[in-house]
Scaffold this motif. Structure first.
Motif, PDB file in Angstrom:
ATOM      1  N   THR A  21       1.228  -1.489   0.134  1.00 22.53           N
ATOM      2  CA  THR A  21       0.193  -0.259   0.355  1.00 22.53           C
ATOM      3  C   THR A  21       0.693   0.948   0.194  1.00 22.53           C
ATOM      4  OG1 THR A  21       0.136  -0.321   2.498  1.00 22.53           O
ATOM      5  CG2 THR A  21      -1.562  -1.006   1.187  1.00 22.53           C
ATOM      6  N   ARG A  76       3.518   4.252  -1.739  1.00 25.45           N
ATOM      7  CA  ARG A  76       2.762   4.839  -2.731  1.00 25.45           C
ATOM      8  C   ARG A  76       4.289   6.095  -2.797  1.00 25.45           C
ATOM      9  NH1 ARG A  76      -1.688   2.715  -1.440  1.00 25.45           N
ATOM     10  NH2 ARG A  76      -3.565   2.692  -3.118  1.00 25.45           N
ATOM     11  N   HIS A 127       0.163   7.152  -7.729  1.00 27.25           N
ATOM     12  CA  HIS A 127      -0.580   5.648  -7.404  1.00 27.25           C
ATOM     13  C   HIS A 127      -2.306   6.521  -6.772  1.00 27.25           C
ATOM     14  CE1 HIS A 127       2.042   3.198  -9.194  1.00 27.25           C
ATOM     15  NE2 HIS A 127       2.170   2.879  -7.829  1.00 27.25           N
ATOM     16  N   ILE A 182      -1.568  -2.758  -4.334  1.00 23.92           N
ATOM     17  CA  ILE A 182      -0.366  -2.369  -5.059  1.00 23.92           C
ATOM     18  C   ILE A 182       0.164  -3.628  -5.366  1.00 23.92           C
ATOM     19  CG2 ILE A 182       1.917  -1.202  -6.529  1.00 23.92           C
ATOM     20  CD1 ILE A 182       0.933   1.539  -3.927  1.00 23.92           C
ATOM     21  N   GLU A 242       4.663  -2.180 -10.312  1.00 31.01           N
ATOM     22  CA  GLU A 242       3.690  -1.718  -9.426  1.00 31.01           C
ATOM     23  C   GLU A 242       2.616  -1.402 -10.318  1.00 31.01           C
ATOM     24  OE1 GLU A 242       5.846   0.480  -6.144  1.00 31.01           O
ATOM     25  OE2 GLU A 242       4.699   1.219  -7.620  1.00 31.01           O
ATOM     26  N   CYS A 259      -1.485  -0.063 -10.060  1.00 30.88           N
ATOM     27  CA  CYS A 259      -2.160  -0.249  -9.052  1.00 30.88           C
ATOM     28  C   CYS A 259      -3.967   0.127  -9.639  1.00 30.88           C
ATOM     29  CB  CYS A 259      -2.036   1.411  -7.595  1.00 30.88           C
ATOM     30  SG  CYS A 259      -3.482   1.622  -6.936  1.00 30.88           S
TER      31      CYS A 259
END
Length: 204
Positions: free
Chosen positions: A38, A40, A131, A137, A152, A154
């Motif tokens: 999670t 970012r 994101h 993610i 990544e 998302c």
């Protein structure tokens, strides 16, 4: 609708990274175990980010360590680079575009069609990456002889319940008149754990 990362969604990105780096830069990339996070923030020294719309909405990021990107760009251009600069940033944007493009082409064969925006690039580990504010993610790590990199994904909205599994809409069932309503769990509350369990099972 929140998106679930079906394990079939991983392979197109694995193939895209391995193919682009081997053909464009003669660099071998070895994938590790994907995981859900999670955070970012940029995991490596330079990060390219591209917005995605279509079957789902969200972002794809490519984050590379200094050693990995310097070797990749040096091989691509045929000139030795030793420091991060504007040429490196431009190359990361182009690599993000190429990897995203090939992955999207692979996904289109599964009936999942996406459109991409122009990539942006940030230089610096730990810097904020834009994101979406919600949604887990999916992170796919890779190692190269000169350093690490990650891809990544998302996504926050999808046209289907699970990526790679198109689900036809159904009319809501009528509740039995005497059956008490059963409380339903929050669909996003355990999303990270559910997705990670599916990935772990796939790779065990």
């Amino acid at each position: 609708m929140a998106i679930k990362y079906d394990v079939a969604f991983i392979n197109p990105f694995l193939e895209a990274v391995i193919n682009v780096l081997s053909t464009m830069a003669m660099v071998s990339a070895t994938p590790g175990r994907p995981y859900i996070n999670t955070r970012r923030t940029a995991q490596c020294d330079v990060t390219g980010l591209i917005g995605i719309t279509g079957h789902a909405e969200g972002t794809i990021a490519l984050s590379l360590s200094k050693g990995a990107i310097l070797r990749i760009v040096s091989n691509m251009i045929g000139e030795e680079y030793t420091e991060l600069n504007n040429d490196i940033a431009d190359a990361v944007g182009e690599l993000t575009n190429m990897i995203s493009g090939q992955a999207r082409q692979n996904l289109s064969t599964m009936g999942l069609n996406f459109r991409a925006s122009t990539p942006s690039v940030v230089i610096g580990k730990g810097l904020r990456v834009a994101h979406p504010a919600s949604g887990p993610i999916l992170t796919i790590p890779f190692t190269t002889p000169d350093g690490d990199l990650v891809v990544e994904i998302c996504f926050v909205r999808s046209q289907a319940v699970a990526v790679g599994k198109e689900v036809s809409p159904q009319a809501p069932a009528q509740p039995a008149p005497e059956a008490p309503a059963t409380p339903q769990p929050d669909p996003d509350q355990k999303q990270d754990k559910m997705d990670q369990n599916a990935i772990d099972k796939f790779f065990d």
